[in-house]
Design an enzyme around this catalytic site. Structure first.
Site, PDB file in Angstrom:
ATOM      1  N   THR A   1      -6.931  -4.800   0.121  1.00 61.17           N
ATOM      2  CA  THR A   1      -5.710  -4.999   1.041  1.00 61.17           C
ATOM      3  C   THR A   1      -5.680  -6.275   1.744  1.00 61.17           C
ATOM      4  O   THR A   1      -4.799  -7.084   1.828  1.00 61.17           O
ATOM      5  CB  THR A   1      -5.392  -3.937   1.794  1.00 61.17           C
ATOM      6  OG1 THR A   1      -5.154  -2.709   0.982  1.00 61.17           O
ATOM      7  CG2 THR A   1      -4.301  -4.279   2.678  1.00 61.17           C
TER       8      THR A   1
ATOM      9  N   ASP B   1       0.844  -1.326   0.199  1.00 54.73           N
ATOM     10  CA  ASP B   1       0.028  -0.045   0.067  1.00 54.73           C
ATOM     11  C   ASP B   1       0.824   1.267   0.201  1.00 54.73           C
ATOM     12  O   ASP B   1       0.606   2.176  -0.824  1.00 54.73           O
ATOM     13  CB  ASP B   1      -1.048  -0.104   1.090  1.00 54.73           C
ATOM     14  CG  ASP B   1      -1.909  -1.234   1.285  1.00 54.73           C
ATOM     15  OD1 ASP B   1      -2.903  -1.010   0.975  1.00 54.73           O
ATOM     16  OD2 ASP B   1      -1.543  -2.318   1.772  1.00 54.73           O
TER      17      ASP B   1
END
Length: 363
Positions: free
Chosen positions: A181, A113
């Site tokens: 995620t 990320d």
């Protein structure tokens, strides 16, 4: 009588020499200018022949070209995807918890990320410094990246999209550096995407959805063109409904009551993945669905790119009550989500109030 000779005073000689030097200087300057012009033309011709885009002249101050923004958005999504893939394949995610959703689910953050966000944000910011950029992850000043666009525009974009200039102050870019995620940490790679969206006056007009692990990128511009198409057939009466993996139970029972027992519910991760399920995507791991429903709060960087792509292809993404979603102001959408293409969207909206009410009664 002897002929008279011509005599020049020292001052005259100096003036004559200065005039001569001036003429030579101007002739030489013209020669250099001509050579420079030929060199530049030759360089441009060489770049054009190599498939690279010749840099256009500077845009008027305070203006951006949406075609250029699309090209950089595609590059940003791909570059971010490279970081996502590299981190996942290294198996060193440096996974951290960054809080909980409104429903109590744990939100995670990884090196994928962070590094993807850094690459994508600074590529866009360095190229378009006057444009507002909203991104999911926080950017720390010491992490600044010196990445720039080389001014090249991919051939498929040049063929389908014309330049379109808009005021920079009207533009907001939404970045999702790693969608899904949670699934990423579970190594469910098929759900993972990187996304960029460009909104003008709050309306989504450019969308890019990139799948890092299959090297596939879908892009579209409203009233421009796209490299992706809708599928040839959809079922409106008994649709295949794709929903969030974490909220599938809240939707399934009422969806069957509303659309029939033959309705198929597809739990999946990632908003980008769910939008691609409505389209003709050349990926064997990509599910196919007729309708995408989300019944709870969702962040705008999750949905803006998909909204733009669907809108460019004649589809719809609205709240559960049929309202258009504005990509200005707060970073969240409160009204749930309904996305469809090539079906009667309003007919679906008319069925959804019961679904919305019942979903809140489920545990």
């Amino acid at each position: 009588m002897a002929p008279m000779g011509i005599r020049l005073s020292p001052l005259g000689v100096a003036v004559f020499c200065l005039l001569g030097l001036g003429v030579l200087y101007h002739l030489y300057s013209g020669f250099l200018a001509g050579r420079l012009a030929l060199f530049m033309l030759g360089d441009q011709a060489e770049r054009a022949g190599s498939g690279l885009d010749v840099p256009p002249g500077p845009l008027p101050e305070g203006t951006v070209d949406l075609r250029e923004l699309l090209a950089v958005s595609v590059l940003a999504a791909v570059k971010g995807g490279e970081e996502v893939k590299r981190v996942r394949e290294s198996n060193v995610l440096n996974e951290k918890a960054k809080g909980k959703t409104r429903e109590g689910a744990e939100e995670k953050m990884t090196s994928g990320d962070v590094l993807s966000n850094r690459k994508m944000f600074y590529l866009l910011k360095n190229t378009f410094p006057s444009v507002q950029i909203n991104t999911e992850e926080h950017i720390d000043p010491p992490d600044k990246e010196t990445v720039f666009w080389d001014r090249s525009i991919p051939e498929d974009i040049k063929e389908k999209i014309q330049p379109k200039k808009v005021p920079a102050e009207s533009v907001t870019v939404w970045i999702d550096p790693l969608d899904a995620t949670y699934e990423y940490t579970e190594d469910l790679r098929q759900y993972v995407t990187t996304m960029v969206c460009v909104a003008v006056n709050g309306e989504p007009v450019v969308g890019v959805i990139h799948k890092p692990f299959s090297a596939y990128t879908a892009w579209a511009m409203v009233d421009g063109g796209s490299n992706v198409k809708a599928r040839s057939s959809y079922s409106e009466r008994t649709p295949r409904i794709i929903v969030s993996r974490s909220h599938a139970g809240k939707v399934e029972q009422v969806a069957r009551q509303t659309f029939g027992n033959k309705t198929v519910i597809i739990p999946a991760g990632g908003a980008g993945y769910k939008v691609l399920a409505l389209l003709d995507v050349p990926d064997k791991k990509q599910e196919k669905a007729d309708v995408y429903i989300h019944v709870t709060y969702i962040k705008k960087w999750d949905i803006c790119a998909g909204n733009a792509v669907l809108k460019a292809l004649g589809g719809h993404m609205t709240t559960l009550t049929g309202e258009e979603i504005s990509y200005t102001g707060s970073d969240g959408n409160e009204g749930g989500l309904l996305a469809s293409i090539n079906v009667n969207h309003q007919a679906l909206v008319d069925k959804l109030p019961d679904l919305e009410k019942a979903s809140h009664k489920q545990t």
